[in-house]
Design an enzyme around this catalytic site. Structure first.
Site, PDB file in Angstrom:
ATOM      1  N   THR A   1      55.538 -14.076 -52.826  1.00  0.00           N
ATOM      2  CA  THR A   1      55.706 -15.235 -51.947  1.00  0.00           C
ATOM      3  C   THR A   1      56.083 -14.812 -50.529  1.00  0.00           C
ATOM      4  OG1 THR A   1      58.035 -15.562 -52.571  1.00  0.00           O
ATOM      5  CG2 THR A   1      56.366 -16.685 -53.889  1.00  0.00           C
TER       6      THR A   1
ATOM      7  N   GLU B   1      64.028 -18.165 -39.281  1.00  0.00           N
ATOM      8  CA  GLU B   1      65.099 -17.467 -39.981  1.00  0.00           C
ATOM      9  C   GLU B   1      64.850 -15.960 -39.936  1.00  0.00           C
ATOM     10  OE1 GLU B   1      64.733 -17.543 -44.510  1.00  0.00           O
ATOM     11  OE2 GLU B   1      63.943 -19.517 -43.970  1.00  0.00           O
TER      12      GLU B   1
ATOM     13  N   HIS C   1      56.563 -28.751 -47.999  1.00  0.00           N
ATOM     14  CA  HIS C   1      56.910 -27.371 -47.674  1.00  0.00           C
ATOM     15  C   HIS C   1      56.374 -26.495 -48.803  1.00  0.00           C
ATOM     16  CE1 HIS C   1      59.080 -23.748 -46.888  1.00  0.00           C
ATOM     17  NE2 HIS C   1      59.878 -23.881 -47.926  1.00  0.00           N
TER      18      HIS C   1
ATOM     19  N   GLY D   1      60.756  -9.727 -57.338  1.00  0.00           N
ATOM     20  CA  GLY D   1      60.224 -10.967 -57.865  1.00  0.00           C
ATOM     21  C   GLY D   1      59.653 -11.870 -56.794  1.00  0.00           C
TER      22      GLY D   1
ATOM     23  N   CYS E   1      64.211 -22.620 -44.284  1.00  0.00           N
ATOM     24  CA  CYS E   1      62.869 -23.115 -43.987  1.00  0.00           C
ATOM     25  C   CYS E   1      62.858 -24.502 -43.357  1.00  0.00           C
ATOM     26  CB  CYS E   1      62.035 -23.150 -45.268  1.00  0.00           C
ATOM     27  SG  CYS E   1      61.871 -21.558 -46.102  1.00  0.00           S
TER      28      CYS E   1
END
Length: 388
Positions: free
Chosen positions: A152, A79, A233, A148, A111
């Site tokens: 990640t 992506e 995942h 935020g 994903c």
């Protein structure tokens, strides 16, 4: 005839940041990242690495010359594509010297698309038993500085060679899948960073897993006791742990403990690399294979794949004898050992240096030790270089 994953390989850039450093820089308690998110380190991609170079660097390490001559399809899941028209797969075909009589295609669904690519590869080899298909899942997860989602982020690529009579694992014909148009995560065409509703997305992930798990049980009559481990995942590792905990009450305490132990093995490397988007589930699979010394030939594993927006799939794999022979010895430990830690200011500068648009630009590749690098943009064309 059995069809599945014959070889697996991984690549991630040579730079990383420590989550404790990031927490301090953002005014957060470190345990919010270390425990609440489940991440300890995060890979950082320099301007000289993009999804094409990472995918090529991953695959190159495992392919023999015979493989390159016999591959009939290159399926590239991402992506973080570098072109709105041309597939990343065709760049990789040239960089790796794969024969010109191969199909090259790029897939997108957040994903999830790495899993779809894997299933397409399985189905093709089932119809063409002599064929080999290269599947690459490569991404750079970017949410932006001081956002935020910053904790990640990550970068890396997993490459998988799908063949008949595979060395690592067979891909069983038992998939269940579902899709729903949900705005939990997206990236507009004019943005280099994703937009995410973090809490909403995490809840959708768990909802998808539970619904697919119930559907899988109903269709196959199998339960948690059927599996040595569950692989998830892992955009951040706490997400998979929460999903696993949702179904643990279905089995005995002894089995719960065994599944939790296997889960810890499966997130060992994800905690240190970060989010790979399409590659996250398959880095987790590699982590399990490399860190769970109780695995044996014939063990069944369940894998849950999820892509925001949203699509999910759950299926099983069966480990083969000598499955570790399909992995490159010490590849991940050596990669982690050789990485360079960045200060937060260095990371912020590197984050801002990413190549965007088509303006002519020359990059300094002397500090990138990877075989394949992006050397710049010339006449709106990305310039890829093989250094050795």
């Amino acid at each position: 005839m059995q069809v599945g994953i014959d070889k697996m390989s991984f690549f991630s850039p040579q730079h990383y940041i420590d989550m404790v450093d990031l927490a301090h820089a953002r005014g957060e308690e470190p345990d919010k990242y270390l425990i609440g998110i489940g991440q300890t380190q995060q890979a950082v991609a320099p301007a000289t690495q993009d999804v094409v170079t990472m995918g090529a660097n991953a695959a190159d390490q495992m392919l023999t010359q015979t493989d390159r001559e016999e591959i009939e399809e290159v399926i590239f899941a991402t992506e973080s594509g570098v072109d709105q028209s041309k597939s990343a797969a065709v760049y990789v075909q040239k960089l790796l010297g794969i024969n010109r009589y191969a199909r090259t295609i790029e897939l997108k669904q957040a994903c999830y698309s790495g899993t779809y690519g894997l299933m397409q590869a399985r189905d093709y080899v089932t119809l063409h038993p002599e064929a080999k298909v290269l599947v690459i899942a490569s991404d750079i997860a970017r949410y932006g500085l001081n956002t935020g989602g910053e904790v990640t982020q990550g970068a890396g690529a997993v490459a998988m060679l799908v063949t008949a009579n595979p060395t690592i694992a067979t891909l069983n014909q038992d998939s269940v899948f579902m899709s729903d148009e949900i705005m939990d995560f997206w990236r507009p065409n004019d943005s280099s960073t994703a937009v995410v509703d973090g809490k909403f997305s995490a809840n959708i992930y768990r909802d998808f897993f539970k619904e697919l798990w119930d559907r899988y049980r109903a269709q196959t009559s199998r339960d948690l006791n059927s599996f040595k481990a569950l692989v998830f995942h892992l955009p951040f590792t706490k997400m998979g742990l929460k999903a696993l905990r949702d179904v643990l009450p279905e089995v005995s305490e002894e089995k719960q403990n065994a599944l939790l132990t296997s889960f810890e093995a499966s997130r060992h490397y994800n905690k240190q690399i970060g989010n790979l988007y399409t590659g996250s589930a398959y880095l987790s699979l590699m982590s399990l294979l490399l860190n769970d010394d109780t695995l044996q030939a014939g063990d069944d594993l369940a894998l849950f794949s999820y892509g925001s927006g949203a699509e999910g799939e759950l299926f099983s794999l069966t480990l083969q004898a000598n499955y570790n022979q399909g992995l490159i010895t010490n590849q991940l430990p050596e990669l982690l050992e050789q990485r360079t830690q960045l200060s937060i200011s260095e990371y912020e500068q590197m984050f801002a240096s990413v190549v965007q648009g088509s303006t002519n630009r020359a990059l300094d590749i002397t500090h990138d030790h990877a075989k394949f690098v992006l050397s710049g943009v010339q006449d709106q064309k990305r310039q890829y270089v093989e250094q050795f």
